[in-house]
Design a protein around this motif. Structure first.
Motif, PDB file in Angstrom:
ATOM      1  N   CYS A 238      -5.857  -1.931   4.804  1.00 44.38           N
ATOM      2  CA  CYS A 238      -6.378  -2.812   5.855  1.00 44.38           C
ATOM      3  C   CYS A 238      -6.080  -2.165   7.208  1.00 44.38           C
ATOM      4  CB  CYS A 238      -5.780  -4.219   5.739  1.00 44.38           C
ATOM      5  SG  CYS A 238      -3.986  -4.340   5.891  1.00 44.38           S
TER       6      CYS A 238
ATOM      7  N   ASP B 254       0.853  -1.191   0.000  1.00 43.86           N
ATOM      8  CA  ASP B 254       0.000   0.000   0.000  1.00 43.86           C
ATOM      9  C   ASP B 254       0.890   1.243   0.000  1.00 43.86           C
ATOM     10  OD1 ASP B 254      -2.014  -1.874   0.392  1.00 43.86           O
ATOM     11  OD2 ASP B 254      -3.054  -0.658   1.893  1.00 43.86           O
TER      12      ASP B 254
ATOM     13  N   CYS C 177      -1.955  -2.360   7.441  1.00 40.49           N
ATOM     14  CA  CYS C 177      -1.341  -1.270   6.668  1.00 40.49           C
ATOM     15  C   CYS C 177      -1.662   0.072   7.306  1.00 40.49           C
ATOM     16  CB  CYS C 177      -1.840  -1.288   5.229  1.00 40.49           C
ATOM     17  SG  CYS C 177      -1.153  -2.637   4.258  1.00 40.49           S
TER      18      CYS C 177
ATOM     19  N   CYS D 299       1.833  -5.385   2.873  1.00 36.83           N
ATOM     20  CA  CYS D 299       0.452  -5.512   3.377  1.00 36.83           C
ATOM     21  C   CYS D 299       0.281  -6.715   4.307  1.00 36.83           C
ATOM     22  CB  CYS D 299      -0.520  -5.612   2.203  1.00 36.83           C
ATOM     23  SG  CYS D 299      -2.240  -5.864   2.701  1.00 36.83           S
ATOM     24  N   SER D 300      -0.590  -6.513   5.307  1.00 40.60           N
ATOM     25  CA  SER D 300      -0.794  -7.475   6.392  1.00 40.60           C
ATOM     26  C   SER D 300      -2.083  -8.279   6.281  1.00 40.60           C
ATOM     27  CB  SER D 300      -0.822  -6.729   7.734  1.00 40.60           C
ATOM     28  OG  SER D 300       0.413  -6.123   7.993  1.00 40.60           O
TER      29      SER D 300
HETATM   30 ZN   LIG Z   1      -2.896  -4.113   3.916  1.00 39.62          ZN
END
Ligand SMILES: [Zn+2]
Length: 194
Positions: free
Chosen positions: A92, A33, A110, A174-175
């Motif tokens: 997110c 992101d 993020c 990103c997570s």
């Molecule tokens: Zn993310």
């Protein structure tokens, strides 16, 4: 010099007008992101709506610009070896995992990785806009229904962004499980000076 953003983390840094940012997916199938702010006045920031207005598409890639909320070009996308990115979905956040994935436990996101890293530039959580989601593969049906699919990016795919103004950049690995085919990987970047 190539720098690494470890899995489920983020970084923030300055990018001067004319410099080129290369964002790399070193392993494959990993989303990053990216948010952009005017370095002189962070109230000016990347805008998904303005970008879709002026580029006349929701699929943003090579040849397009990312535009600001003040209708100015922030970056020019010079190259995009994968070609699929998303500019519809918000970063997110802790709530994403609670609401969408019914997970009440702490989860890296993020959103947190953007605002904590951008805090040194005076940017607050509520300032974080919809990010340009590099390598994110969001598909949509004719009825408008969305589907977050595994990224199509392969190891070594990259995107080149040329800054059109002095910028503050926030960038993550990103997570979100579903966005990254359920394996968290690092993201790399480098700043190239002409
Ligand atoms: Zn993310």
């Amino acid at each position: 010099m190539i720098q690494t953003i470890e899995k489920q983390t983020g970084k923030a840094f300055k990018l001067k007008k004319g410099e080129i940012l290369r964002v790399i997916d070193p392993v494959g199938e990993q989303v990053s992101d990216m948010v952009l702010f005017n370095a002189q006045d962070s109230r000016e920031k990347i805008s998904a709506g303005k970008t879709m207005d002026f580029e006349n598409t929701i699929l943003i890639t090579k040849g397009h610009h990312l535009w600001s909320n003040r209708s100015r070009k922030m970056v020019d996308i010079l190259e995009d070896t994968n070609g699929r990115n998303d500019f519809l979905l918000a970063p997110c956040s802790p709530e994403t995992f609670q609401i969408l994935y019914d997970n009440p436990e702490y989860h890296p996101s993020c959103f947190e990785n953007l605002y904590t890293n951008l805090a040194e530039y005076g940017i607050q959580p509520d300032d974080i806009p919809t990010a340009f989601n590099i390598f994110m593969n969001v598909q949509f049906g004719l009825d408008g229904e969305l589907s977050v699919d595994p990224p199509q990016s392969k190891a070594g795919d990259y995107v080149l962004f040329e800054a059109k103004m002095d910028l503050i950049v926030g960038l993550t690995a990103c997570s979100a499980e579903q966005s990254n085919n359920f394996i968290f990987k690092p993201i790399q970047f480098e700043i190239l000076r002409k």
